[in-house]
Design a protein around this motif. Structure first.
Motif, PDB file in Angstrom:
ATOM      1  N   PHE A  29       0.839  -1.232   0.199  1.00 35.29           N
ATOM      2  CA  PHE A  29       0.010   0.047  -0.125  1.00 35.29           C
ATOM      3  C   PHE A  29       0.790   1.311  -0.025  1.00 35.29           C
ATOM      4  N   PHE A  30       1.973   1.247   0.708  1.00 38.06           N
ATOM      5  CA  PHE A  30       2.735   2.542   0.625  1.00 38.06           C
ATOM      6  C   PHE A  30       4.004   2.573  -0.276  1.00 38.06           C
ATOM      7  N   GLU A  31       4.710   1.383  -0.456  1.00 41.98           N
ATOM      8  CA  GLU A  31       5.710   1.571  -1.395  1.00 41.98           C
ATOM      9  C   GLU A  31       5.373   0.933  -2.777  1.00 41.98           C
ATOM     10  N   ASP A  32       4.117   0.737  -2.965  1.00 45.76           N
ATOM     11  CA  ASP A  32       3.390   0.467  -4.451  1.00 45.76           C
ATOM     12  C   ASP A  32       4.099  -0.767  -5.068  1.00 45.76           C
ATOM     13  N   LEU A  33       4.603  -1.916  -4.401  1.00 40.48           N
ATOM     14  CA  LEU A  33       5.044  -2.839  -5.020  1.00 40.48           C
ATOM     15  C   LEU A  33       4.099  -3.879  -5.376  1.00 40.48           C
ATOM     16  N   SER A  34       4.539  -4.632  -6.391  1.00 40.82           N
ATOM     17  CA  SER A  34       3.689  -5.703  -6.867  1.00 40.82           C
ATOM     18  C   SER A  34       3.809  -6.993  -5.944  1.00 40.82           C
ATOM     19  N   TYR A  35       2.708  -8.026  -6.098  1.00 39.42           N
ATOM     20  CA  TYR A  35       3.048  -9.177  -5.396  1.00 39.42           C
ATOM     21  C   TYR A  35       4.321  -9.729  -5.522  1.00 39.42           C
ATOM     22  N   LYS A  36       4.410 -10.055  -6.836  1.00 43.12           N
ATOM     23  CA  LYS A  36       5.893 -10.755  -7.329  1.00 43.12           C
ATOM     24  C   LYS A  36       7.177  -9.926  -6.688  1.00 43.12           C
ATOM     25  N   GLU A  37       7.131  -8.406  -6.640  1.00 37.49           N
ATOM     26  CA  GLU A  37       8.233  -7.976  -6.116  1.00 37.49           C
ATOM     27  C   GLU A  37       8.385  -8.143  -4.622  1.00 37.49           C
ATOM     28  N   ILE A  38       7.058  -8.001  -4.064  1.00 37.17           N
ATOM     29  CA  ILE A  38       7.045  -8.564  -2.321  1.00 37.17           C
ATOM     30  C   ILE A  38       7.617  -9.771  -2.284  1.00 37.17           C
ATOM     31  N   ALA A  39       7.208 -10.748  -3.052  1.00 39.96           N
ATOM     32  CA  ALA A  39       7.509 -12.105  -2.829  1.00 39.96           C
ATOM     33  C   ALA A  39       8.867 -12.348  -2.943  1.00 39.96           C
ATOM     34  N   GLU A  40       9.635 -11.509  -3.814  1.00 39.44           N
ATOM     35  CA  GLU A  40      11.104 -11.615  -4.037  1.00 39.44           C
ATOM     36  C   GLU A  40      11.999 -11.078  -2.890  1.00 39.44           C
TER      37      GLU A  40
END
Lengths: 253, 190
Positions: free
Chosen positions: B148-159
């Motif tokens: 929500f705050f860093e606007d990262l995608s699920y894939k990026e968060i998973a990485e």
């Protein structure tokens, strides 16, 4: 102080620290070697697990506990009681360590733990089944009996007869009116009495020279059998000889 | 030089830093300083010395920059270093250390669509997050901050977190549910 000045001062502080503390970039070779070290650790742990699990399968066979489930529920109970739990727990712990090592790589952490654990277990079981079919453990086993195997020889000798106290292994030396007589690996002969409630899986016929596992309490030199299992020829080889490895017949040309 | 560097991508600058240009590392620090500080402030809401931890993150990034593969995206790499440092900081402070094993990573989970939940009531939800974030378990707090705050995608968060995408999805879903329940108990409506 505006936003740009603030940013500059922070990045300058970081750069100043890097320069004043002489922070060095780690060379690429460091990361390559670290990767190689982890990969080698994975290979080493995987091979050790393969050896250990195949050794567990091997001692299951030579001790006769492999055959116990043929007797149904009581057989499973005996299998559970007489399994080498310390070795099984060590193998499980090593599988957890292998999983932790493998999880450092993206192909593993991108997937649920269940998948990587299942893949590891399938590979370990298949590999162990293949290894146990090779002469590796039997070769070590005979060398251990001849005291020619340092360090791990103790394991082979220690786990040679871990079976339950009410399971007796032997080779039928004589058929009698009440059953048969078996010769145990230690050379002791025991009379086996077959009664109406003796469990005989497969209703097999017993002949002289057959390798058997007899379940029942031994009183003096007699056992009233509660169950008898006929084993295969490989098992027979392991329980017949207490001495050196038997000579293999020379193949005829 | 300044004009030219401002047009270069993070990955190009990282490649030049790898070949020994220390000063260019300052550009990467400027680009990510605010993002990492915001991530730290939200994730470690009870910490006073965020600036020291962030400085440490950039020092570690500099030390290990040669492990960065310039063919890949730079943000997940720097956020991964930040994640490790923040988790270490929580472990040092916390009396009950973070668990190594998380049952959420054990089984596969279906991945929900990303954009829908970002658009619906985003502003209100961000307000709710801000009020309840410090009462949320770190394992749910972190993906919520990154999403929500860093606007990262699920894939990026998973990485960044080294977990499957399905686990990211499930943690976000549970995190939002917990926030809603905390918020409702406080007599607010979202």
């Amino acid at each position: 102080m505006n936003e740009n000045q603030k940013k500059s001062s922070f990045s300058e502080r970081v750069l100043k620290r890097i320069k004043s503390e002489k922070v060095k970039m780690r060379p690429r070779i460091y990361f390559v070697l670290r990767g190689v070290f982890i990969a080698l650790s994975i290979v080493f742990v995987a091979f050790f697990i393969l050896y250990l699990v195949s050794f567990i399968f091997f001692i299951f066979r030579i001790s006769g506990i492999w055959y116990l489930p043929r007797l149904g529920l009581p057989g499973f109970g005996m299998l559970f009681v007489s399994s080498p739990w310390i070795l099984i727990l060590i193998a499980m712990l090593l599988i957890v360590i292998l999983e932790i090592l493998v999880k450092r790589f993206s192909f593993a952490y991108r997937r649920p733990i269940l998948y990587s654990i299942l893949v590891i277990i399938v590979i370990i079981f298949l590999g162990s089944f293949i290894i146990v079919k090779t002469p590796l453990h039997s070769g070590f086993f005979w060398k251990a009996r001849e005291n020619q195997l340092p360090v791990i020889g103790t394991f082979y000798r220690q786990y040679e007869m871990p079976g339950p106290s009410d399971a007796h292994r032997g080779i039928i030396s004589e058929i009698t009116d009440e059953g048969f007589c078996i010769e145990q690996p230690n050379g002791q002969a025991i009379d086996v009495i077959i009664v109406s409630d003796t469990r005989l899986p497969g209703n097999e016929e017993f002949n002289e020279g057959d390798a058997v596992i007899v379940l029942g309490k031994q009183i003096n030199e007699t056992i009233k059998a509660s169950g008898i299992i006929k084993a295969d020829s490989e098992f027979k080889e392991f329980i017949r000889y207490r001495g050196p490895r038997p000579l293999r017949p020379i193949p005829s040309r | 030089m300044g004009q030219k560097n401002s047009e270069q991508t993070d990955e190009e600058i990282a490649r030049l830093v790898q070949s020994g240009d220390i000063d260019l590392f300052g550009i990467l620090v400027k680009r990510y300083e605010e993002k990492i500080k915001r991530y730290g402030r939200k994730f470690l809401s009870n910490f006073q010395d965020i600036e020291d931890i962030v400085q440490e993150i950039f020092i570690k990034a500099y030390k290990n920059i040669r492990s960065f593969d310039v063919r890949k995206k730079f943000p997940p790499w720097i956020y991964r270093i930040a994640h490790n440092e923040f988790v270490n900081a929580i472990r040092k402070e916390s009396k009950s250390p973070l668990s190594f094993f998380d049952p959420d990573t054990l089984f596969p989970h279906p991945v929900s669509k990303e954009n829908t939940d970002k658009q619906i009531g985003k502003e209100e939800f961000e307000q709710a997050i801000n009020k309840c974030l410090d009462r949320l378990d770190p394992k749910y707090r972190e993906p919520i901050v990154l999403y929500f705050f860093e606007d990262l995608s699920y894939k990026e968060i998973a990485e960044i977190l080294h977990i499957p995408i399905g686990t990211v999805s499930v943690r976000l879903k549970r995190g939002k549910k917990i926030i809603r329940s905390i918020y409702q108990k406080s007599d607010y409506q979202i």
